[in-house]
Design a protein around this motif. Structure first.
Motif, PDB file in Angstrom:
ATOM      1  N   LEU A 120      -9.438  -2.674   8.826  1.00  0.00           N
ATOM      2  CA  LEU A 120     -10.133  -1.461   8.392  1.00  0.00           C
ATOM      3  C   LEU A 120      -9.163  -0.468   7.756  1.00  0.00           C
ATOM      4  CD1 LEU A 120     -12.541  -0.913  11.408  1.00  0.00           C
ATOM      5  CD2 LEU A 120     -13.234  -1.363   9.048  1.00  0.00           C
ATOM      6  N   MET A 121      -8.033  -0.243   8.397  1.00  0.00           N
ATOM      7  CA  MET A 121      -7.061   0.725   7.877  1.00  0.00           C
ATOM      8  C   MET A 121      -6.449   0.271   6.548  1.00  0.00           C
ATOM      9  SD  MET A 121      -6.709   3.573   9.508  1.00  0.00           S
ATOM     10  CE  MET A 121      -5.040   4.151   9.178  1.00  0.00           C
ATOM     11  N   SER A 122      -6.386  -1.031   6.318  1.00  0.00           N
ATOM     12  CA  SER A 122      -5.796  -1.529   5.063  1.00  0.00           C
ATOM     13  C   SER A 122      -6.601  -1.088   3.840  1.00  0.00           C
ATOM     14  CB  SER A 122      -5.673  -3.049   5.094  1.00  0.00           C
ATOM     15  OG  SER A 122      -6.945  -3.669   4.980  1.00  0.00           O
ATOM     16  N   GLU A 123      -7.841  -0.692   4.044  1.00  0.00           N
ATOM     17  CA  GLU A 123      -8.669  -0.216   2.935  1.00  0.00           C
ATOM     18  C   GLU A 123      -8.244   1.176   2.453  1.00  0.00           C
ATOM     19  OE1 GLU A 123     -12.822  -0.454   3.828  1.00  0.00           O
ATOM     20  OE2 GLU A 123     -12.646  -2.489   4.623  1.00  0.00           O
ATOM     21  N   TYR A 124      -7.434   1.870   3.285  1.00  0.00           N
ATOM     22  CA  TYR A 124      -7.103   3.260   2.972  1.00  0.00           C
ATOM     23  C   TYR A 124      -5.615   3.484   2.747  1.00  0.00           C
ATOM     24  CZ  TYR A 124     -11.767   3.296   4.736  1.00  0.00           C
ATOM     25  OH  TYR A 124     -13.092   3.000   4.926  1.00  0.00           O
ATOM     26  N   GLY A 125      -4.866   2.410   2.598  1.00  0.00           N
ATOM     27  CA  GLY A 125      -3.452   2.570   2.300  1.00  0.00           C
ATOM     28  C   GLY A 125      -2.629   1.385   2.739  1.00  0.00           C
ATOM     29  N   ASP A 126      -1.347   1.485   2.442  1.00  0.00           N
ATOM     30  CA  ASP A 126      -0.393   0.453   2.807  1.00  0.00           C
ATOM     31  C   ASP A 126       0.442   0.994   3.961  1.00  0.00           C
ATOM     32  OD1 ASP A 126       0.971  -1.921   2.662  1.00  0.00           O
ATOM     33  OD2 ASP A 126       2.239  -1.320   0.975  1.00  0.00           O
ATOM     34  N   PHE A 127       0.393   0.316   5.112  1.00  0.00           N
ATOM     35  CA  PHE A 127       0.995   0.834   6.334  1.00  0.00           C
ATOM     36  C   PHE A 127       1.894  -0.191   7.005  1.00  0.00           C
ATOM     37  CE2 PHE A 127      -3.197   2.787   5.874  1.00  0.00           C
ATOM     38  CZ  PHE A 127      -2.914   4.134   6.037  1.00  0.00           C
ATOM     39  N   ASN A 128       2.927   0.303   7.670  1.00  0.00           N
ATOM     40  CA  ASN A 128       3.610  -0.465   8.696  1.00  0.00           C
ATOM     41  C   ASN A 128       2.817  -0.196   9.965  1.00  0.00           C
ATOM     42  OD1 ASN A 128       5.813  -1.453   7.153  1.00  0.00           O
ATOM     43  ND2 ASN A 128       6.761   0.559   7.284  1.00  0.00           N
ATOM     44  N   VAL A 129       2.579  -1.240  10.755  1.00  0.00           N
ATOM     45  CA  VAL A 129       1.728  -1.104  11.933  1.00  0.00           C
ATOM     46  C   VAL A 129       2.502  -1.478  13.188  1.00  0.00           C
ATOM     47  CG1 VAL A 129      -0.442  -1.800  13.019  1.00  0.00           C
ATOM     48  CG2 VAL A 129      -0.266  -1.739  10.524  1.00  0.00           C
ATOM     49  N   ASP A 130       2.391  -0.639  14.188  1.00  0.00           N
ATOM     50  CA  ASP A 130       2.998  -0.897  15.492  1.00  0.00           C
ATOM     51  C   ASP A 130       1.892  -0.749  16.537  1.00  0.00           C
ATOM     52  OD1 ASP A 130       4.728  -1.205  17.655  1.00  0.00           O
ATOM     53  OD2 ASP A 130       5.427   0.876  17.572  1.00  0.00           O
ATOM     54  N   ILE A 131       1.546  -1.851  17.198  1.00  0.00           N
ATOM     55  CA  ILE A 131       0.521  -1.839  18.236  1.00  0.00           C
ATOM     56  C   ILE A 131       1.229  -1.732  19.581  1.00  0.00           C
ATOM     57  CG2 ILE A 131      -1.399  -3.076  19.311  1.00  0.00           C
ATOM     58  CD1 ILE A 131      -2.062  -2.358  16.451  1.00  0.00           C
TER      59      ILE A 131
END
Length: 147
Positions: A120-131
């Motif tokens: 879902l978040m990939s639709e609103y930008g390019d992110f590094n993700v840390d869960i």
């Protein structure tokens, strides 16, 4: 720092914490999606809120617009308490983009797999993700850092 909530009781609690911590945070009653007077901030935190928002996509889009650096979301895991009452959900489903929806008769909520929230978040930008693990039972924290 600005806190926004549509529940006055939660704002009252937040204000009390702010006073105890000598915080300069501003707490506003209102709907995050409907207010146009919110400034951008380095971080946007959505803690214990996303699963109650009817317009998840609108909420995530608005969060990314207002965050200069990071969007930090605490969310219920796919195999959260409310859904475990129905039946056991295999934990390996977390790698698939799945969202669970409870009944709207009582308190409609959503649960998310990590993959679903990342998708879902990939639709609103390019992110590094840390869960990360949340201190709250059956929840996780996703830190989306803008690239």
């Amino acid at each position: 720092m600005t806190g926004i909530d549509i529940r006055e009781g939660r704002l009252s609690t937040a204000r009390k914490f702010g006073e105890l911590l000598n915080s300069k945070a501003e707490f506003i009653y209102g709907n995050f999606l409907e207010r146009d007077d919110i400034d951008t901030h380095d971080d946007v935190l959505a803690l214990n809120v996303l699963h109650h928002v009817p317009d998840i996509r609108g909420f995530l889009e608005r969060s990314t617009q207002l965050a200069k650096k990071r969007v930090i979301i605490e969310y219920p895991k796919l195999y959260g308490r409310k859904f475990l009452r129905l039946e056991r959900i295999p934990s390996d489903l977390n790698r698939y983009a799945l969202i669970g929806v409870s009944t709207s008769k009582f308190d409609q909520t959503f649960v998310f797999s990590d993959a679903a929230l990342i998708r879902l978040m990939s639709e609103y930008g390019d992110f590094n993700v840390d869960i990360r693990k949340s201190p709250m039972k059956c929840r996780r924290i996703a830190v989306f850092t803008k690239k």
